[in-house]
Design a protein around this motif. Structure first.
Motif, PDB file in Angstrom:
ATOM      1  N   ALA A 155      -3.563   9.495  -0.543  1.00 55.85           N
ATOM      2  CA  ALA A 155      -4.140   8.265  -1.113  1.00 55.85           C
ATOM      3  C   ALA A 155      -4.803   7.403  -0.044  1.00 55.85           C
ATOM      4  N   ASN A 166      -5.761   0.114  -0.437  1.00 57.97           N
ATOM      5  CA  ASN A 166      -5.868  -0.366  -1.823  1.00 57.97           C
ATOM      6  C   ASN A 166      -6.558  -1.732  -1.846  1.00 57.97           C
ATOM      7  N   SER A 186       1.465  12.774  -1.418  1.00 54.59           N
ATOM      8  CA  SER A 186       0.434  12.038  -2.150  1.00 54.59           C
ATOM      9  C   SER A 186       0.100  10.696  -1.491  1.00 54.59           C
ATOM     10  N   ASP A 187       1.108  10.031  -0.937  1.00 60.09           N
ATOM     11  CA  ASP A 187       0.863   8.745  -0.268  1.00 60.09           C
ATOM     12  C   ASP A 187      -0.089   8.918   0.919  1.00 60.09           C
ATOM     13  N   ASP A 224       9.310   9.322   0.508  1.00 59.03           N
ATOM     14  CA  ASP A 224       9.689   9.240  -0.914  1.00 59.03           C
ATOM     15  C   ASP A 224      10.846  10.196  -1.166  1.00 59.03           C
ATOM     16  N   THR A 227      -5.410   4.390  -4.405  1.00 63.00           N
ATOM     17  CA  THR A 227      -3.951   4.359  -4.348  1.00 63.00           C
ATOM     18  C   THR A 227      -3.475   5.536  -5.172  1.00 63.00           C
ATOM     19  N   ASP A 228      -2.205   5.902  -5.046  1.00 65.81           N
ATOM     20  CA  ASP A 228      -1.703   6.949  -5.945  1.00 65.81           C
ATOM     21  C   ASP A 228      -0.764   6.331  -6.972  1.00 65.81           C
ATOM     22  N   ASP A 261       0.843  -1.188   0.000  1.00 68.21           N
ATOM     23  CA  ASP A 261       0.000   0.000   0.000  1.00 68.21           C
ATOM     24  C   ASP A 261       0.884   1.245   0.000  1.00 68.21           C
ATOM     25  N   ASP A 262       0.252   2.433  -0.028  1.00 68.26           N
ATOM     26  CA  ASP A 262       0.996   3.683  -0.191  1.00 68.26           C
ATOM     27  C   ASP A 262       1.730   4.113   1.068  1.00 68.26           C
ATOM     28  N   THR A 275       4.902   7.772   5.685  1.00 71.18           N
ATOM     29  CA  THR A 275       5.447   7.487   4.354  1.00 71.18           C
ATOM     30  C   THR A 275       6.738   8.258   4.096  1.00 71.18           C
ATOM     31  N   HIS A 316       0.449   0.047 -10.199  1.00 70.78           N
ATOM     32  CA  HIS A 316      -0.331   0.380  -9.005  1.00 70.78           C
ATOM     33  C   HIS A 316      -1.747  -0.195  -9.098  1.00 70.78           C
ATOM     34  N   THR A 363       2.487   6.262  -8.975  1.00 68.87           N
ATOM     35  CA  THR A 363       3.852   6.798  -8.989  1.00 68.87           C
ATOM     36  C   THR A 363       4.747   5.856  -9.805  1.00 68.87           C
TER      37      THR A 363
END
Lengths: 72, 350
Positions: free
Chosen positions: B94, B165, B90-91, B68, B226-227, B50-51, B66, B236, B229
Protein backbone atom coordinates in the motif's frame (compact mmCIF):
# COMPACT_ATOMS: atom_id res chain seq x y z
CA UNK A 1 -43.07 -18.97 23.36
CA UNK A 2 -39.61 -20.34 22.53
CA UNK A 3 -36.83 -18.80 24.62
CA UNK A 4 -33.29 -18.61 23.25
CA UNK A 5 -30.75 -17.38 25.77
CA UNK A 6 -27.49 -16.68 23.94
CA UNK A 7 -25.86 -14.43 26.49
CA UNK A 8 -22.13 -15.10 26.64
CA UNK A 9 -22.09 -16.45 23.08
CA UNK A 10 -20.41 -14.60 20.23
CA UNK A 11 -21.63 -13.94 16.68
CA UNK A 12 -22.84 -15.77 14.68
CA UNK A 13 -24.34 -18.12 17.31
CA UNK A 14 -27.29 -15.84 18.31
CA UNK A 15 -28.30 -15.62 14.64
CA UNK A 16 -27.82 -19.35 13.97
CA UNK A 17 -29.99 -20.42 16.93
CA UNK A 18 -32.72 -17.87 16.23
CA UNK A 19 -32.70 -18.76 12.52
CA UNK A 20 -33.08 -22.46 13.34
CA UNK A 21 -36.11 -21.71 15.52
CA UNK A 22 -37.65 -19.51 12.80
CA UNK A 23 -37.06 -22.17 10.14
CA UNK A 24 -38.84 -24.75 12.31
CA UNK A 25 -41.95 -22.69 13.01
CA UNK A 26 -44.76 -21.42 10.80
CA UNK A 27 -46.14 -19.06 13.36
CA UNK A 28 -45.50 -18.14 16.98
CA UNK A 29 -43.19 -16.14 19.19
CA UNK A 30 -39.50 -16.37 19.97
CA UNK A 31 -37.72 -14.53 22.77
CA UNK A 32 -33.99 -14.19 22.08
CA UNK A 33 -31.87 -12.75 24.90
CA UNK A 34 -28.48 -11.31 23.90
CA UNK A 35 -25.85 -9.43 25.87
CA UNK A 36 -24.27 -7.11 23.31
CA UNK A 37 -25.40 -4.52 20.73
CA UNK A 38 -23.87 -6.37 17.73
CA UNK A 39 -25.92 -9.52 18.46
CA UNK A 40 -29.02 -7.36 18.94
CA UNK A 41 -28.48 -5.71 15.54
CA UNK A 42 -27.81 -9.05 13.85
CA UNK A 43 -30.93 -10.74 15.27
CA UNK A 44 -33.02 -7.68 14.29
CA UNK A 45 -31.74 -7.97 10.70
CA UNK A 46 -32.59 -11.69 10.70
CA UNK A 47 -36.13 -11.09 11.97
CA UNK A 48 -36.76 -8.39 9.36
CA UNK A 49 -35.42 -10.63 6.60
CA UNK A 50 -38.01 -13.22 7.67
CA UNK A 51 -40.75 -10.59 7.57
CA UNK A 52 -41.36 -10.89 11.31
CA UNK A 53 -42.35 -8.24 13.81
CA UNK A 54 -39.67 -7.55 16.37
CA UNK A 55 -39.81 -5.78 19.74
CA UNK A 56 -36.55 -4.87 21.51
CA UNK A 57 -36.38 -4.22 25.25
CA UNK A 58 -33.15 -3.28 26.98
CA UNK A 59 -32.73 -5.19 30.26
CA UNK A 60 -29.67 -3.93 32.12
CA UNK A 61 -26.72 -4.85 29.91
CA UNK A 62 -28.86 -7.33 27.97
CA UNK A 63 -31.45 -7.00 25.22
CA UNK A 64 -34.67 -9.03 25.05
CA UNK A 65 -35.88 -9.44 21.48
CA UNK A 66 -39.42 -10.68 20.98
CA UNK A 67 -39.95 -11.95 17.44
CA UNK A 68 -43.46 -12.65 16.17
CA UNK A 69 -43.89 -14.87 13.13
CA UNK A 70 -47.29 -14.98 11.47
CA UNK A 71 -48.43 -17.55 8.96
CA UNK A 72 -48.28 -16.07 5.46
CA UNK B 1 -2.66 -35.27 27.67
CA UNK B 2 -3.68 -36.25 24.17
CA UNK B 3 -3.17 -33.70 21.46
CA UNK B 4 -5.63 -32.89 18.76
CA UNK B 5 -4.14 -33.70 15.38
CA UNK B 6 -6.79 -31.80 13.53
CA UNK B 7 -9.47 -29.40 14.60
CA UNK B 8 -11.73 -26.62 13.47
CA UNK B 9 -9.10 -23.90 13.79
CA UNK B 10 -11.63 -21.07 13.63
CA UNK B 11 -13.34 -22.41 16.79
CA UNK B 12 -10.37 -20.96 18.68
CA UNK B 13 -11.08 -17.49 17.38
CA UNK B 14 -13.60 -15.29 19.19
CA UNK B 15 -13.41 -12.94 16.24
CA UNK B 16 -11.75 -13.74 12.97
CA UNK B 17 -8.88 -12.21 11.09
CA UNK B 18 -8.79 -8.46 10.97
CA UNK B 19 -12.18 -8.37 12.70
CA UNK B 20 -10.14 -9.19 15.82
CA UNK B 21 -8.59 -5.72 15.79
CA UNK B 22 -9.24 -3.49 18.76
CA UNK B 23 -11.74 -0.88 17.57
CA UNK B 24 -10.42 2.38 16.15
CA UNK B 25 -12.13 4.50 18.82
CA UNK B 26 -10.63 2.57 21.74
CA UNK B 27 -7.23 2.35 20.05
CA UNK B 28 -7.05 6.11 19.57
CA UNK B 29 -7.95 6.73 23.21
CA UNK B 30 -5.14 4.37 24.25
CA UNK B 31 -2.52 5.75 21.87
CA UNK B 32 -3.33 9.33 22.88
CA UNK B 33 -1.93 8.48 26.32
CA UNK B 34 1.34 7.08 25.02
CA UNK B 35 3.97 9.70 24.16
CA UNK B 36 5.18 9.43 20.55
CA UNK B 37 8.84 10.02 19.82
CA UNK B 38 9.56 12.55 17.10
CA UNK B 39 12.47 11.72 14.81
CA UNK B 40 13.68 13.56 11.74
CA UNK B 41 14.16 10.27 9.90
CA UNK B 42 10.50 9.30 10.31
CA UNK B 43 8.80 10.23 7.04
CA UNK B 44 5.55 8.49 7.94
CA UNK B 45 4.68 7.75 11.56
CA UNK B 46 1.55 7.25 13.59
CA UNK B 47 -0.09 10.66 13.16
CA UNK B 48 -2.06 9.84 10.01
CA UNK B 49 -2.78 6.21 10.90
CA UNK B 50 -1.07 5.13 7.70
CA UNK B 51 -0.40 1.49 6.77
CA UNK B 52 3.25 1.33 7.69
CA UNK B 53 5.97 3.48 9.22
CA UNK B 54 8.64 4.89 6.92
CA UNK B 55 12.16 5.57 8.21
CA UNK B 56 14.55 7.41 5.92
CA UNK B 57 18.08 6.02 5.83
CA UNK B 58 19.34 8.50 3.23
CA UNK B 59 17.94 10.42 0.25
CA UNK B 60 17.82 7.26 -1.86
CA UNK B 61 16.53 4.72 0.61
CA UNK B 62 13.88 4.37 3.30
CA UNK B 63 12.82 1.41 5.44
CA UNK B 64 9.11 0.59 5.54
CA UNK B 65 7.97 -1.31 8.65
CA UNK B 66 4.75 -3.09 9.50
CA UNK B 67 3.25 -5.88 11.64
CA UNK B 68 -0.10 -7.69 11.54
CA UNK B 69 -1.28 -10.80 13.35
CA UNK B 70 -4.61 -12.37 14.23
CA UNK B 71 -6.56 -15.55 15.14
CA UNK B 72 -7.46 -18.11 12.43
CA UNK B 73 -9.81 -16.96 9.67
CA UNK B 74 -10.10 -20.37 8.01
CA UNK B 75 -9.79 -23.95 9.25
CA UNK B 76 -7.00 -25.06 6.92
CA UNK B 77 -3.73 -24.12 8.68
CA UNK B 78 -1.62 -23.72 5.52
CA UNK B 79 -4.25 -21.38 4.02
CA UNK B 80 -4.44 -19.42 7.28
CA UNK B 81 -0.63 -18.91 7.14
CA UNK B 82 -0.86 -17.66 3.57
CA UNK B 83 -3.68 -15.23 4.36
CA UNK B 84 -1.95 -13.81 7.44
CA UNK B 85 1.27 -13.23 5.50
CA UNK B 86 -0.53 -11.71 2.47
CA UNK B 87 -2.39 -9.42 4.85
CA UNK B 88 0.82 -8.21 6.53
CA UNK B 89 2.65 -7.75 3.23
CA UNK B 90 -0.27 -5.67 2.00
CA UNK B 91 0.74 -2.74 4.23
CA UNK B 92 4.12 -2.66 2.45
CA UNK B 93 2.44 -2.75 -0.97
CA UNK B 94 0.00 0.00 0.00
CA UNK B 95 3.00 2.31 0.53
CA UNK B 96 4.40 1.45 -2.90
CA UNK B 97 7.34 -0.31 -1.22
CA UNK B 98 9.08 -3.62 -1.86
CA UNK B 99 9.16 -6.26 0.92
CA UNK B 100 12.62 -7.56 1.87
CA UNK B 101 12.59 -9.40 5.18
CA UNK B 102 9.82 -11.02 7.25
CA UNK B 103 9.62 -12.51 10.75
CA UNK B 104 6.82 -14.62 12.17
CA UNK B 105 4.91 -13.86 15.36
CA UNK B 106 3.14 -16.90 16.80
CA UNK B 107 0.90 -17.89 19.71
CA UNK B 108 0.16 -21.62 19.85
CA UNK B 109 -1.07 -24.26 22.34
CA UNK B 110 1.59 -26.95 21.77
CA UNK B 111 0.26 -28.92 24.76
CA UNK B 112 -3.17 -29.43 23.27
CA UNK B 113 -2.80 -29.13 19.51
CA UNK B 114 -0.55 -31.13 17.20
CA UNK B 115 2.49 -29.16 16.20
CA UNK B 116 1.85 -30.39 12.63
CA UNK B 117 -0.83 -27.70 12.53
CA UNK B 118 1.73 -25.04 13.41
CA UNK B 119 4.16 -26.44 10.82
CA UNK B 120 1.46 -26.01 8.17
CA UNK B 121 0.68 -22.43 9.28
CA UNK B 122 4.38 -21.50 9.13
CA UNK B 123 4.80 -23.15 5.72
CA UNK B 124 1.84 -21.18 4.35
CA UNK B 125 3.30 -17.92 5.66
CA UNK B 126 6.81 -18.65 4.42
CA UNK B 127 5.56 -19.63 0.95
CA UNK B 128 3.59 -16.39 0.65
CA UNK B 129 6.60 -14.34 1.78
CA UNK B 130 8.71 -16.14 -0.86
CA UNK B 131 6.08 -15.40 -3.53
CA UNK B 132 6.42 -11.74 -2.54
CA UNK B 133 10.16 -11.95 -3.26
CA UNK B 134 11.07 -11.48 0.40
CA UNK B 135 12.72 -13.84 2.87
CA UNK B 136 11.40 -15.23 6.16
CA UNK B 137 14.31 -15.00 8.59
CA UNK B 138 12.90 -16.08 11.96
CA UNK B 139 10.28 -15.24 14.50
CA UNK B 140 9.03 -15.70 18.02
CA UNK B 141 6.64 -18.34 19.38
CA UNK B 142 4.67 -18.06 22.60
CA UNK B 143 2.73 -20.83 24.33
CA UNK B 144 -0.89 -19.67 24.48
CA UNK B 145 -4.33 -21.25 24.69
CA UNK B 146 -5.45 -19.83 21.37
CA UNK B 147 -3.48 -19.91 18.11
CA UNK B 148 -2.56 -16.64 16.45
CA UNK B 149 -0.18 -15.95 13.63
CA UNK B 150 1.19 -12.98 11.81
CA UNK B 151 4.22 -11.44 10.23
CA UNK B 152 6.50 -8.46 10.75
CA UNK B 153 7.69 -7.11 7.41
CA UNK B 154 10.52 -4.76 6.54
CA UNK B 155 10.42 -3.26 3.08
CA UNK B 156 12.36 -0.66 1.18
CA UNK B 157 11.38 2.28 -0.98
CA UNK B 158 12.84 5.45 -2.41
CA UNK B 159 11.63 8.24 -0.11
CA UNK B 160 10.33 10.23 -3.11
CA UNK B 161 8.26 7.29 -4.35
CA UNK B 162 6.45 6.51 -1.10
CA UNK B 163 2.68 6.48 -1.58
CA UNK B 164 0.97 7.62 1.62
CA UNK B 165 -2.70 8.02 2.51
CA UNK B 166 -2.22 11.81 2.70
CA UNK B 167 -1.82 12.82 -0.96
CA UNK B 168 -5.35 12.56 -2.40
CA UNK B 169 -6.38 15.67 -4.35
CA UNK B 170 -9.72 17.15 -5.35
CA UNK B 171 -10.75 15.69 -8.70
CA UNK B 172 -8.94 12.38 -8.14
CA UNK B 173 -10.82 9.20 -8.92
CA UNK B 174 -10.89 6.34 -6.41
CA UNK B 175 -10.17 2.74 -7.37
CA UNK B 176 -10.61 -0.35 -5.18
CA UNK B 177 -8.72 -3.49 -6.24
CA UNK B 178 -10.51 -6.33 -4.37
CA UNK B 179 -14.18 -7.02 -3.56
CA UNK B 180 -15.54 -6.30 -0.07
CA UNK B 181 -17.25 -8.80 2.20
CA UNK B 182 -14.53 -11.08 3.63
CA UNK B 183 -15.63 -10.48 7.23
CA UNK B 184 -19.27 -11.29 6.46
CA UNK B 185 -18.42 -14.40 4.43
CA UNK B 186 -16.03 -15.65 7.15
CA UNK B 187 -18.94 -15.20 9.61
CA UNK B 188 -21.21 -17.17 7.26
CA UNK B 189 -18.51 -19.88 7.06
CA UNK B 190 -18.46 -20.07 10.88
CA UNK B 191 -22.27 -20.40 10.78
CA UNK B 192 -22.02 -23.20 8.21
CA UNK B 193 -24.06 -21.12 5.77
CA UNK B 194 -21.44 -20.31 3.11
CA UNK B 195 -21.49 -22.29 -0.13
CA UNK B 196 -18.33 -23.94 -1.51
CA UNK B 197 -18.02 -21.53 -4.43
CA UNK B 198 -18.16 -18.38 -2.31
CA UNK B 199 -15.67 -19.92 0.14
CA UNK B 200 -13.22 -20.60 -2.67
CA UNK B 201 -13.72 -17.14 -4.09
CA UNK B 202 -13.12 -15.32 -0.81
CA UNK B 203 -10.11 -17.48 0.11
CA UNK B 204 -8.54 -16.90 -3.33
CA UNK B 205 -8.98 -13.17 -2.80
CA UNK B 206 -7.47 -13.21 0.72
CA UNK B 207 -4.38 -15.23 -0.29
CA UNK B 208 -3.75 -12.97 -3.31
CA UNK B 209 -0.90 -10.50 -2.79
CA UNK B 210 -1.42 -6.82 -3.58
CA UNK B 211 1.97 -6.99 -5.33
CA UNK B 212 0.75 -6.53 -8.91
CA UNK B 213 -1.64 -3.72 -7.96
CA UNK B 214 1.17 -1.97 -6.10
CA UNK B 215 3.61 -2.25 -9.02
CA UNK B 216 1.03 -0.93 -11.47
CA UNK B 217 0.13 2.02 -9.24
CA UNK B 218 3.83 2.96 -9.09
CA UNK B 219 4.19 2.65 -12.88
CA UNK B 220 1.15 4.83 -13.54
CA UNK B 221 1.82 7.34 -10.75
CA UNK B 222 -0.91 7.95 -8.16
CA UNK B 223 -1.57 10.51 -5.43
CA UNK B 224 -2.47 8.31 -2.44
CA UNK B 225 -3.21 4.74 -1.43
CA UNK B 226 -4.08 2.59 1.53
CA UNK B 227 -5.10 -1.02 2.00
CA UNK B 228 -8.49 -2.08 3.29
CA UNK B 229 -8.30 -4.24 6.42
CA UNK B 230 -9.87 -4.31 9.87
CA UNK B 231 -11.44 -0.84 9.98
CA UNK B 232 -13.42 -1.69 6.85
CA UNK B 233 -13.71 0.22 3.58
CA UNK B 234 -15.20 3.34 5.18
CA UNK B 235 -12.74 3.29 8.10
CA UNK B 236 -9.70 3.27 5.86
CA UNK B 237 -11.34 5.70 3.42
CA UNK B 238 -11.91 8.09 6.34
CA UNK B 239 -8.22 7.81 7.33
CA UNK B 240 -7.26 8.64 3.74
CA UNK B 241 -9.73 11.54 3.47
CA UNK B 242 -8.69 12.98 6.84
CA UNK B 243 -4.95 12.63 6.21
CA UNK B 244 -5.39 14.16 2.73
CA UNK B 245 -7.76 16.91 4.02
CA UNK B 246 -10.35 16.18 1.35
CA UNK B 247 -13.99 15.10 1.03
CA UNK B 248 -14.95 12.01 -0.95
CA UNK B 249 -18.03 10.72 -2.73
CA UNK B 250 -18.63 6.97 -3.20
CA UNK B 251 -20.99 5.28 -5.68
CA UNK B 252 -22.02 2.29 -3.60
CA UNK B 253 -23.44 0.39 -6.59
CA UNK B 254 -19.96 0.49 -8.21
CA UNK B 255 -18.08 -0.92 -5.20
CA UNK B 256 -16.93 -4.49 -5.95
CA UNK B 257 -18.52 -6.99 -3.53
CA UNK B 258 -18.57 -10.75 -3.08
CA UNK B 259 -22.14 -11.35 -4.33
CA UNK B 260 -23.16 -13.73 -1.52
CA UNK B 261 -22.11 -11.22 1.15
CA UNK B 262 -25.21 -9.06 0.61
CA UNK B 263 -27.54 -12.00 1.31
CA UNK B 264 -25.58 -12.95 4.44
CA UNK B 265 -25.63 -9.34 5.67
CA UNK B 266 -29.44 -9.23 5.24
CA UNK B 267 -29.86 -12.06 7.77
CA UNK B 268 -27.41 -10.60 10.27
CA UNK B 269 -24.28 -12.67 9.62
CA UNK B 270 -22.17 -9.62 10.35
CA UNK B 271 -19.02 -9.62 12.51
CA UNK B 272 -19.00 -7.46 15.63
CA UNK B 273 -16.10 -5.48 14.14
CA UNK B 274 -18.44 -4.06 11.49
CA UNK B 275 -20.55 -2.46 14.24
CA UNK B 276 -17.43 -1.10 15.95
CA UNK B 277 -16.39 0.39 12.60
CA UNK B 278 -19.84 1.94 12.13
CA UNK B 279 -19.65 3.45 15.60
CA UNK B 280 -16.17 4.85 14.95
CA UNK B 281 -16.68 6.14 11.40
CA UNK B 282 -20.44 6.43 10.92
CA UNK B 283 -20.59 10.04 12.15
CA UNK B 284 -18.46 11.15 9.19
CA UNK B 285 -20.53 9.35 6.56
CA UNK B 286 -23.68 10.66 4.84
CA UNK B 287 -25.63 7.84 3.21
CA UNK B 288 -28.17 8.64 0.50
CA UNK B 289 -31.58 7.26 1.55
CA UNK B 290 -31.56 4.83 -1.41
CA UNK B 291 -28.53 2.95 -0.04
CA UNK B 292 -29.95 -0.10 1.71
CA UNK B 293 -28.79 -1.31 5.12
CA UNK B 294 -27.04 -4.45 3.83
CA UNK B 295 -25.00 -2.30 1.45
CA UNK B 296 -24.03 0.00 4.32
CA UNK B 297 -23.03 -3.03 6.39
CA UNK B 298 -20.73 -4.23 3.59
CA UNK B 299 -18.97 -0.86 3.56
CA UNK B 300 -18.25 -1.18 7.32
CA UNK B 301 -17.29 -4.89 7.14
CA UNK B 302 -13.77 -5.54 8.49
CA UNK B 303 -11.64 -6.98 5.70
CA UNK B 304 -8.87 -9.51 6.01
CA UNK B 305 -6.19 -9.10 3.34
CA UNK B 306 -8.37 -6.62 1.46
CA UNK B 307 -7.45 -4.69 -1.64
CA UNK B 308 -5.75 -1.38 -2.25
CA UNK B 309 -7.77 1.83 -2.32
CA UNK B 310 -6.03 4.15 -4.75
CA UNK B 311 -6.55 7.86 -5.36
CA UNK B 312 -5.44 8.65 -8.90
CA UNK B 313 -5.53 11.83 -11.03
CA UNK B 314 -8.51 11.56 -13.43
CA UNK B 315 -6.32 11.59 -16.55
CA UNK B 316 -4.57 8.41 -15.39
CA UNK B 317 -7.55 6.50 -14.01
CA UNK B 318 -8.47 4.71 -17.21
CA UNK B 319 -4.95 3.44 -17.88
CA UNK B 320 -4.58 2.35 -14.24
CA UNK B 321 -7.82 0.38 -14.38
CA UNK B 322 -6.97 -1.12 -17.76
CA UNK B 323 -3.55 -2.31 -16.59
CA UNK B 324 -5.03 -3.77 -13.39
CA UNK B 325 -7.64 -5.72 -15.37
CA UNK B 326 -5.10 -6.92 -17.95
CA UNK B 327 -2.64 -8.13 -15.32
CA UNK B 328 -4.95 -10.26 -13.19
CA UNK B 329 -6.49 -7.72 -10.80
CA UNK B 330 -9.81 -8.37 -12.50
CA UNK B 331 -12.20 -7.22 -9.80
CA UNK B 332 -10.73 -3.71 -9.54
CA UNK B 333 -13.36 -1.02 -9.97
CA UNK B 334 -13.80 2.73 -10.13
CA UNK B 335 -15.85 3.53 -7.05
CA UNK B 336 -15.86 7.24 -6.40
CA UNK B 337 -14.05 10.54 -6.45
CA UNK B 338 -12.41 13.20 -4.34
CA UNK B 339 -14.67 16.26 -4.19
CA UNK B 340 -14.70 19.71 -2.67
CA UNK B 341 -16.26 19.89 0.75
CA UNK B 342 -15.58 19.54 4.42
CA UNK B 343 -12.38 17.57 4.95
CA UNK B 344 -12.86 14.00 6.06
CA UNK B 345 -16.52 13.94 5.01
CA UNK B 346 -17.72 10.86 3.12
CA UNK B 347 -20.89 10.88 1.00
CA UNK B 348 -22.21 7.52 -0.16
CA UNK B 349 -24.59 7.59 -3.13
CA UNK B 350 -26.67 4.70 -4.47
Amino acid sequence: MIEIDVRGLACPIPVIRTKKALDEMQEGEILTIVDNPASKENVMRLARAYGCQIKVEPAGEDFRLTITRRRT
Amino acid sequence: MSKKASCKLTDFAVSCGCAAKVGGKVLRQILAQVPQTADNHLLVALENFDDAAVYELNEEMALVETLDFFPPVVDDPYTFGQIAAANALSDIYAMGAEPLVAMAIVCFPTRTLSTDILVAILKGGADKVREAGAVMVGGHTVEDERPMYGVVVTGKAKPKEIVTNAGAKKGDLLILTKPLGTGIIITAMKAGLAGPQEKDEVIASMVALNKTASRIMLEVGVNAATDITGFGFLGHLLELATASRVAVEINSSKVPLFPAAIDHARIGLIPEGAYRNREFVGGRVRFAPQVDLAQEDLLFDPQTSGGLLISVPPAKAEILLEKLHQQGVEKAGLIGEVVSGEKGLITVKK
